[in-house]
Motif scaffolding. Structure first.
Motif, PDB file in Angstrom:
ATOM      1  N   SER A   1       2.209   5.557  10.267  1.00  0.00           N
ATOM      2  CA  SER A   1       2.125   4.516   9.220  1.00  0.00           C
ATOM      3  C   SER A   1       1.816   3.162   9.723  1.00  0.00           C
ATOM      4  O   SER A   1       2.192   2.691  11.001  1.00  0.00           O
ATOM      5  CB  SER A   1       3.321   4.573   8.543  1.00  0.00           C
TER       6      SER A   1
ATOM      7  N   ASP B   1       0.140   0.150   4.539  1.00  0.00           N
ATOM      8  CA  ASP B   1      -0.165   1.413   3.796  1.00  0.00           C
ATOM      9  C   ASP B   1       1.110   1.777   2.887  1.00  0.00           C
ATOM     10  O   ASP B   1       1.053   2.597   2.278  1.00  0.00           O
ATOM     11  CB  ASP B   1      -0.525   2.500   4.834  1.00  0.00           C
TER      12      ASP B   1
ATOM     13  N   LYS C   1       1.443   2.158  -0.927  1.00  0.00           N
ATOM     14  CA  LYS C   1       0.600   3.240  -1.662  1.00  0.00           C
ATOM     15  C   LYS C   1       1.223   4.700  -0.966  1.00  0.00           C
ATOM     16  O   LYS C   1       0.414   5.802  -1.297  1.00  0.00           O
ATOM     17  CB  LYS C   1      -0.749   3.087  -1.416  1.00  0.00           C
ATOM     18  N   ASN C   2       1.964   4.487   0.037  1.00  0.00           N
ATOM     19  CA  ASN C   2       2.305   5.906   0.800  1.00  0.00           C
ATOM     20  C   ASN C   2       3.051   6.717  -0.305  1.00  0.00           C
ATOM     21  O   ASN C   2       3.951   6.435  -0.981  1.00  0.00           O
ATOM     22  CB  ASN C   2       3.582   5.400   1.659  1.00  0.00           C
ATOM     23  N   GLU C   3       2.464   8.180  -0.329  1.00  0.00           N
ATOM     24  CA  GLU C   3       2.865   9.037  -1.353  1.00  0.00           C
ATOM     25  C   GLU C   3       4.418   9.205  -1.209  1.00  0.00           C
ATOM     26  O   GLU C   3       4.953   9.811  -2.138  1.00  0.00           O
ATOM     27  CB  GLU C   3       1.998  10.487  -1.267  1.00  0.00           C
ATOM     28  N   TYR C   4       5.015   9.431  -0.021  1.00  0.00           N
ATOM     29  CA  TYR C   4       6.251   9.880   0.150  1.00  0.00           C
ATOM     30  C   TYR C   4       7.017   8.748  -0.312  1.00  0.00           C
ATOM     31  O   TYR C   4       8.149   9.145  -1.176  1.00  0.00           O
ATOM     32  CB  TYR C   4       6.570  10.141   1.560  1.00  0.00           C
TER      33      TYR C   4
ATOM     34  N   LYS D   1       6.704   6.694  -2.547  1.00  0.00           N
ATOM     35  CA  LYS D   1       6.434   6.431  -3.943  1.00  0.00           C
ATOM     36  C   LYS D   1       7.354   7.646  -4.878  1.00  0.00           C
ATOM     37  O   LYS D   1       7.759   7.514  -5.869  1.00  0.00           O
ATOM     38  CB  LYS D   1       4.781   6.634  -4.297  1.00  0.00           C
ATOM     39  N   LYS D   2       7.365   8.634  -4.143  1.00  0.00           N
ATOM     40  CA  LYS D   2       8.030   9.812  -4.458  1.00  0.00           C
ATOM     41  C   LYS D   2       9.574   9.575  -4.734  1.00  0.00           C
ATOM     42  O   LYS D   2      10.321   9.938  -5.384  1.00  0.00           O
ATOM     43  CB  LYS D   2       7.785  11.222  -3.885  1.00  0.00           C
TER      44      LYS D   2
END
Length: 263
Positions: free
Chosen positions: A6, A10, A13-16, A18-19
């Motif tokens: 990482s 980034d 906007k990191n998907e993990y 954000k979840k």
């Protein structure tokens, strides 16, 4: 975060992340946590880099503050970390690098979140966020366990009870950094905090028997002055002057204190 390395830029906007901070509740047994903790992140080595890290995680923290009362994901994250710390000593003895690496990453995420939470929220609000579970908006269980106290006690025990080896060096540094963050509440209040929750945790209750051992452990490590682990086995780069192990630990703490004042 996740399986790939990482970069600070980034993170928003990191998907993990954000979840984690999103509107969906995540079970403590969800494979998501192993995915979240599997990242290689270059540790900040200066107050300016720590400042960039904080700025990059602001949006994630704001989203978590908004959604956590409904999802309880902060409590879930904390419980997953706590469950891992109970196996940390055995993992160190068995040289389980992956388990220790993921546990360190879990603590790193918690520490990053705590920095923003402590700056933006009162101690009472912070404590409340650790009680939220997956329920209707604004509700929480009044008889729930005090995860904030359990987390602080776990950090103390991690420092005092986990053998200080090459593979545990970075998580020991992160535990000390997290404790500094815990105790930095006064920096963000003009008035004197005479009833600090964090200080009360250390001076009363389950943490009290470990406080003297904590001081003893830190002093013992100072006296030993062991050389730091080889590069690649701990968070902070090896010092060119060959400074002792405590130098690396102290440098980590100094960076945390410096970043707190830079806020």
């Amino acid at each position: 975060m996740g399986s790939n390395s990482s970069k600070i830029s980034d993170l928003p906007k990191n998907e993990y992340l954000k979840k984690l901070s999103g509107p969906e509740s995540i079970s403590e047994n969800d494979p998501f946590w192993n995915q979240l903790f599997s990242f290689s992140f270059p540790a900040p080595t200066s107050s300016s880099e720590l400042k960039l890290l904080e700025e990059a995680t602001i949006s994630v923290c704001k989203s978590l503050v908004e959604n956590n009362p409904r999802t309880g994901n902060l409590a879930a994250l904390t419980k997953v970390f706590l469950s891992r710390t109970r196996e940390l000593r055995l993992s160190a003895e068995c040289q389980n690098h992956i388990f220790i690496w993921q546990t360190h990453n879990a603590l790193f995420i918690i520490c990053c979140l705590l920095k923003v939470f402590i700056r933006e929220l009162s101690e009472e609000e912070l404590q409340l966020h650790f009680t939220y579970e997956e329920k209707s908006p604004g509700s929480y269980s009044s008889d729930s366990e005090d995860l904030l106290e359990e987390l602080l006690c776990s950090l103390v025990q991690l420092i005092t009870d986990t053998p200080l080896l090459d593979i545990t060096y970075e998580i020991a540094v992160e535990a000390i950094s997290a404790m500094v963050v815990f105790l930095s509440c006064q920096l963000f209040h003009k008035e004197v905090l005479r009833q600090s929750i964090s200080h009360k945790y250390l001076m009363q209750g389950p943490c009290l028997p470990y406080t003297s051992k904590l001081v003893k452990t830190l002093l013992y490590n100072f006296i030993r002055q062991e050389k730091p682990p080889p590069p690649g086995t701990h968070v902070f780069p090896q010092q060119s002057d060959g400074g002792g192990l405590l130098y690396g630990l102290a440098s980590g703490v100094a960076r945390q204190v410096g970043s707190s004042f830079s806020w």
